[in-house]
Design a protein around this motif. Sequence first.
Motif, PDB file in Angstrom:
ATOM      1  N   GLU A 282       0.832  -1.208   0.000  1.00  0.00           N
ATOM      2  CA  GLU A 282       0.000   0.000   0.000  1.00  0.00           C
ATOM      3  C   GLU A 282       0.868   1.260   0.000  1.00  0.00           C
ATOM      4  O   GLU A 282       0.610   2.210  -0.749  1.00  0.00           O
ATOM      5  CB  GLU A 282      -0.926   0.016   1.213  1.00  0.00           C
ATOM      6  CG  GLU A 282      -1.866   1.209   1.209  1.00  0.00           C
ATOM      7  CD  GLU A 282      -2.751   1.276   2.429  1.00  0.00           C
ATOM      8  OE1 GLU A 282      -3.629   2.156   2.461  1.00  0.00           O
ATOM      9  OE2 GLU A 282      -2.557   0.462   3.362  1.00  0.00           O
TER      10      GLU A 282
ATOM     11  N   LEU B 295      -0.972  -2.223  -5.815  1.00  0.00           N
ATOM     12  CA  LEU B 295      -2.273  -2.467  -5.184  1.00  0.00           C
ATOM     13  C   LEU B 295      -2.745  -3.897  -5.460  1.00  0.00           C
ATOM     14  O   LEU B 295      -3.313  -4.555  -4.584  1.00  0.00           O
ATOM     15  CB  LEU B 295      -3.301  -1.466  -5.693  1.00  0.00           C
ATOM     16  CG  LEU B 295      -3.127  -0.018  -5.240  1.00  0.00           C
ATOM     17  CD1 LEU B 295      -4.219   0.849  -5.840  1.00  0.00           C
ATOM     18  CD2 LEU B 295      -3.146   0.088  -3.716  1.00  0.00           C
TER      19      LEU B 295
ATOM     20  N   ASP C 138      -7.177  -2.749   2.516  1.00  0.00           N
ATOM     21  CA  ASP C 138      -6.974  -1.358   2.105  1.00  0.00           C
ATOM     22  C   ASP C 138      -6.508  -1.298   0.653  1.00  0.00           C
ATOM     23  O   ASP C 138      -6.962  -0.440  -0.119  1.00  0.00           O
ATOM     24  CB  ASP C 138      -5.951  -0.682   3.011  1.00  0.00           C
ATOM     25  CG  ASP C 138      -6.490  -0.444   4.410  1.00  0.00           C
ATOM     26  OD1 ASP C 138      -7.726  -0.388   4.564  1.00  0.00           O
ATOM     27  OD2 ASP C 138      -5.689  -0.321   5.355  1.00  0.00           O
ATOM     28  N   CYS C 139      -5.595  -2.204   0.286  1.00  0.00           N
ATOM     29  CA  CYS C 139      -5.131  -2.233  -1.106  1.00  0.00           C
ATOM     30  C   CYS C 139      -6.279  -2.607  -2.043  1.00  0.00           C
ATOM     31  O   CYS C 139      -6.415  -2.035  -3.132  1.00  0.00           O
ATOM     32  CB  CYS C 139      -3.982  -3.238  -1.261  1.00  0.00           C
ATOM     33  SG  CYS C 139      -2.389  -2.647  -0.656  1.00  0.00           S
TER      34      CYS C 139
ATOM     35  N   SER D 100      -4.375  -7.552   1.830  1.00  0.00           N
ATOM     36  CA  SER D 100      -4.659  -6.213   2.351  1.00  0.00           C
ATOM     37  C   SER D 100      -6.011  -5.718   1.853  1.00  0.00           C
ATOM     38  O   SER D 100      -6.205  -5.499   0.655  1.00  0.00           O
ATOM     39  CB  SER D 100      -3.555  -5.238   1.923  1.00  0.00           C
ATOM     40  OG  SER D 100      -3.932  -3.908   2.205  1.00  0.00           O
TER      41      SER D 100
ATOM     42  N   LYS E 163      -8.613   0.399  -2.454  1.00  0.00           N
ATOM     43  CA  LYS E 163      -7.992   1.440  -3.300  1.00  0.00           C
ATOM     44  C   LYS E 163      -7.973   1.007  -4.759  1.00  0.00           C
ATOM     45  O   LYS E 163      -8.206   1.812  -5.667  1.00  0.00           O
ATOM     46  CB  LYS E 163      -6.565   1.717  -2.825  1.00  0.00           C
ATOM     47  CG  LYS E 163      -6.471   2.613  -1.605  1.00  0.00           C
ATOM     48  CD  LYS E 163      -5.030   2.996  -1.321  1.00  0.00           C
ATOM     49  CE  LYS E 163      -4.935   3.967  -0.141  1.00  0.00           C
ATOM     50  NZ  LYS E 163      -3.541   4.386   0.121  1.00  0.00           N
TER      51      LYS E 163
END
Length: 522
Positions: free
Chosen positions: A324, A343, A353-354, A351, A357
Amino acid sequence: MKERDLTGKGSGNVGNEALNLTKKELLNLGEQYLKIRNYDSAMKYLSRAVIQGSSRAGTKLYELGKIFYNRLNYESAFRCFQLLSDKGHGESTLLLGEMYEYGRGVPSSLQKAFDCFATAYQQGVPRGAYLAGRLMTADALRSEEIRDIAVSWYKEAIAGGITEAYAAIGKLYIEDGRRALPGDPPKSDKTALSWFLRGAVHGDNLSRELAGDFFIYGIGTKTDVKRGMELYFQAFHDGSVSVCFKLGNLYSNGFYVHKNIDLSVAWYLKAFERGDSRGKYYAGRVSYLAGRSYPSIPEGLEEKAKALYYLEQAASFGYADAFEMLADISLSRGNYKEFEENLKQGTLAGSDDCREKLVRYCCGRAMKALGPVKGLLESSAVMKVPLDRGDEERLKEAASWYRKAAAAGDGESWAILARFYFFYGDILQVRERDFTKAVKQAGSSGAVQLKRLLWMYYAGPEALNGEVFHKENAKKAFQLARQLAREGYAAFYPVLSSYYEIGYGTRKNSHLAAHWAEKARI
């Protein structure tokens, strides 16, 4: 091999006639069945041979018992071990104790487990004494009398060559740092260290590690980092995995040694090389923490390059958070291809969060690609809209981005792809199975819209709204129309009324046909 019928009542039974076979014949039959993995028959013949006094059959039956045990067939394993235990086989008695301790195939009973361990020791297995002492640990920490008994068992184990008993005794004397409760036996870190040192002299790795802890942190003695590290290295050279983590922790935190991230990583990776998967995670984590300062370091400094090196190293170990941060760095540099790839790799590493995104980025690129045609395509939820050459190219580019978002697990992107495929599958060069897959992967995303698409897919003998794919299924069309009508979508009231009236996908029902027709008028 066809099993001999020894009873006249069918194969697989060791009956009265088996008593007429010699132990050698029974052993031979048992070994043959063992070779072809007919374990139940092997157990019957080997058990009979053991009863008749065959020592080789005992060895084979023990091997068979362990096969049953490893396959979680505890009932058969227990029968093998119990017979052998009754014949004085200590290793079998030891495994019976383990089954009672952990409740494997029998009700859990620490008393029966203790009795088995004690008996195994009496049958010549020193480890039985060690396990008997271990079972007393909880009570030994609260009672000096019981501790003395446990220590006596451990000493018997030591006399039999079980060197790990030194560490077990030492642990009983460690001061836990809290106020002693009434009746607690006296504790002494100095005494504990003396037992660890005895174990270290006799080659026990856990004793070496614990003694190393005491010297490094000054427990029960003066701090002596050099001696503590020597004990750690001895344990490492004799194959210890846990000491690799201890050394990694020391160098990563800079406690009692100079902080050295590279050495810390090296020690964690040694743990990984020795079979502990956590080593790679910790190597990635310490590298990530070392590189996390990258954004705040001014450009051009050597420290910035070093921080980036650590982030890249963390990513190479599969540490998700590093991807990330690397993605954000790539974005700040305007390297979108690298941003997307980081990503993607972070998503694969787990992840969330990745993943989020990546989905936002891909969906944003898709909407940008659609540009002025976006509104037209959104309106194509119920009918195909003609596209010119430029619009077709925009659609293709948008679909490629939505596929990336869908691959990252975004249900909304799957729902959009399903609509695109349904009406423009010819332009996008996809197959009917791609459409049905998109619908399935979308799950609950865009549920109403997908139901409408599926209804058009199944309803009527031919496509009426410009859809590319069509496969009539009256029953499914009726079920979807009924669902949508019951959910309050008025456009399906007259549809459902007509289905009941003509019996499309269901039985004719004039009453329900009138009911839904009336709702449509209202």
